[in-house]
Scaffold this active site. Structure first.
Site, PDB file in Angstrom:
ATOM      1  N   LYS A  15       0.844  -1.200   0.000  1.00 40.11           N
ATOM      2  CA  LYS A  15       0.000   0.000   0.000  1.00 40.11           C
ATOM      3  C   LYS A  15       0.875   1.245   0.000  1.00 40.11           C
ATOM      4  O   LYS A  15       2.052   1.230   0.373  1.00 40.11           O
ATOM      5  CB  LYS A  15      -0.930   0.030   1.217  1.00 40.11           C
ATOM      6  CG  LYS A  15      -0.217   0.006   2.584  1.00 40.11           C
ATOM      7  CD  LYS A  15       0.267   1.355   3.086  1.00 40.11           C
ATOM      8  CE  LYS A  15       0.923   1.257   4.463  1.00 40.11           C
ATOM      9  NZ  LYS A  15       1.569   2.523   4.883  1.00 40.11           N
ATOM     10  N   GLY A 102       7.382   1.406   4.983  1.00 42.01           N
ATOM     11  CA  GLY A 102       6.131   2.155   4.959  1.00 42.01           C
ATOM     12  C   GLY A 102       5.148   1.635   3.934  1.00 42.01           C
ATOM     13  O   GLY A 102       4.166   2.307   3.612  1.00 42.01           O
ATOM     14  N   LEU A 103       5.394   0.426   3.411  1.00 46.31           N
ATOM     15  CA  LEU A 103       4.544  -0.160   2.379  1.00 46.31           C
ATOM     16  C   LEU A 103       3.603  -1.231   2.914  1.00 46.31           C
ATOM     17  O   LEU A 103       2.797  -1.780   2.162  1.00 46.31           O
ATOM     18  CB  LEU A 103       5.411  -0.751   1.263  1.00 46.31           C
ATOM     19  CG  LEU A 103       6.315   0.246   0.529  1.00 46.31           C
ATOM     20  CD1 LEU A 103       7.234  -0.486  -0.450  1.00 46.31           C
ATOM     21  CD2 LEU A 103       5.492   1.290  -0.208  1.00 46.31           C
ATOM     22  N   GLY A 106       4.459  -6.598   5.996  1.00 48.43           N
ATOM     23  CA  GLY A 106       4.154  -7.547   7.063  1.00 48.43           C
ATOM     24  C   GLY A 106       2.682  -7.556   7.421  1.00 48.43           C
ATOM     25  O   GLY A 106       2.093  -8.621   7.678  1.00 48.43           O
ATOM     26  N   SER A 107       2.067  -6.386   7.428  1.00 50.09           N
ATOM     27  CA  SER A 107       0.638  -6.290   7.727  1.00 50.09           C
ATOM     28  C   SER A 107      -0.204  -6.941   6.637  1.00 50.09           C
ATOM     29  O   SER A 107      -1.218  -7.591   6.911  1.00 50.09           O
ATOM     30  CB  SER A 107       0.228  -4.820   7.882  1.00 50.09           C
ATOM     31  OG  SER A 107       0.840  -4.238   9.011  1.00 50.09           O
ATOM     32  N   SER A 108       0.215  -6.771   5.386  1.00 54.13           N
ATOM     33  CA  SER A 108      -0.521  -7.380   4.283  1.00 54.13           C
ATOM     34  C   SER A 108      -0.425  -8.897   4.334  1.00 54.13           C
ATOM     35  O   SER A 108      -1.422  -9.603   4.108  1.00 54.13           O
ATOM     36  CB  SER A 108       0.023  -6.865   2.949  1.00 54.13           C
ATOM     37  OG  SER A 108      -0.766  -7.331   1.875  1.00 54.13           O
ATOM     38  N   ASP A 140      -1.984  -1.207  10.011  1.00 55.05           N
ATOM     39  CA  ASP A 140      -2.292  -1.326   8.584  1.00 55.05           C
ATOM     40  C   ASP A 140      -3.106  -2.569   8.247  1.00 55.05           C
ATOM     41  O   ASP A 140      -3.662  -2.667   7.154  1.00 55.05           O
ATOM     42  CB  ASP A 140      -0.996  -1.350   7.762  1.00 55.05           C
ATOM     43  CG  ASP A 140      -0.247  -0.034   7.805  1.00 55.05           C
ATOM     44  OD1 ASP A 140      -0.899   1.008   8.000  1.00 55.05           O
ATOM     45  OD2 ASP A 140       0.991  -0.044   7.648  1.00 55.05           O
TER      46      ASP A 140
END
EC number: 2.7.1.148
Length: 281
Positions: A15, A102-103, A106-108, A140
């Protein structure tokens, strides 16, 4: 996609924060934000294989990190209590999204694990329940579960779909890892941006990132990358960094910039998405 050894492959896209404002600090120490989240086609691949013995195995954790600390492992562990039968899973991560950038890589990955295992294990959680559960893993994660470009409020868990024009992005990663905790606790961080009354893609322009000034001060390498990318158009940092990006209306324009900056930095060319690839599975 099925692999010969029984694994199945699932996408986990990155993201960008096209705009990010901090509107206050909460009593629990977290911050309220308002942000435009945009999905892009730079993505990891999460490989999953079901087990019936209740074990969760992460085969390739990040170097130096115990598997129990990995967000994908934690996501699977979180869902086990909702599974109808004793459920386990094996996890492999094919990382293409850079870490500490900042992309949201890990959350995705964690969100993809939640989405898939909610179905595999017949947990029966609604999207809202998955979002609330995912928020405990990372700020995120709710966005990736939501699965569409969005305007986010709260700690990132209050999401409304936002129409974002189709764009291409050139993303530059400077050779530095930014500590999110350091930035959020910095005394110079802006924490009192006004809340948006009518948040639309057009009304929120010109875009900004309230963390950018502090990151530039503490991490000069990010400032240098931003300055270089700004030669080609409006540039902005995503999340708490370290990546900076610029947007283009077509692939050719973006590719021409990418060719220039990729000689100097680790760089990525990405197309904006309107929805999470999972929604097409």
């Amino acid at each position: 996609m099925n692999i010969a050894d029984g694994r199945q492959a699932f996408p986990a896209p990155a993201k960008l924060n096209l705009d990010l404002r901090i509107t206050g600090r909460r009593e629990d120490g977290y911050h309220n934000i308002e942000s435009i989240f945009c999905l892009i086609d730079l993505q990891d691949t999460v490989y999953l294989k079901s087990r019936d013995d209740g074990k969760i195995i992460l085969h390739n954790p990040v170097d130096g990190m115990p598997q129990e600390a990995d967000l994908s492992y934690r996501a699977a562990s979180l869902l086990q209590k909702y599974a109808r039968n004793p459920a386990g899973v094996e996890i492999w991560l094919d990382k293409k999204i850079p870490t500490g950038a900042g992309l949201g890589g890990g959350s995705s990955d964690a969100a993809t694990v939640l989405l898939v295992l909610n179905r595999w294990w017949q947990c029966g959680l609604t999207q809202r329940q998955l979002i609330d559960s995912g928020a405990a893993l990372g700020a995120d994660v709710p966005f990736f579960i939501f699965g569409k470009n969005a305007f986010a409020r709260g700690i990132g868990d209050r999401l409304d779909e936002m129409d974002i024009p189709k764009q291409w992005y050139v993303i530059v990663k400077p050779p530095v890892h930014v500590s999110t905790a350091k930035i959020f606790t910095h005394e110079g961080l802006t924490r009192n941006s006004a809340s948006s009354i009518m948040p639309t893609f057009q009304n929120l322009q010109p875009f900004r990132n309230d963390m950018q000034a502090v990151v530039f001060k503490e991490y000069p390498e990010v400032w240098k990358a931003y300055s270089e990318l700004s030669r080609y158009g409006f540039a902005l940092m995503t999340g708490s960094g370290a990546c900076v990006f610029t947007a283009c209306q077509d692939r050719n324009s973006a590719y021409n910039i990418y060719r220039q900056v990729s000689d100097l930095y680790e760089a990525y060319l990405a197309e904006g998405l309107s929805k999470h690839p999972w929604l097409s599975v």
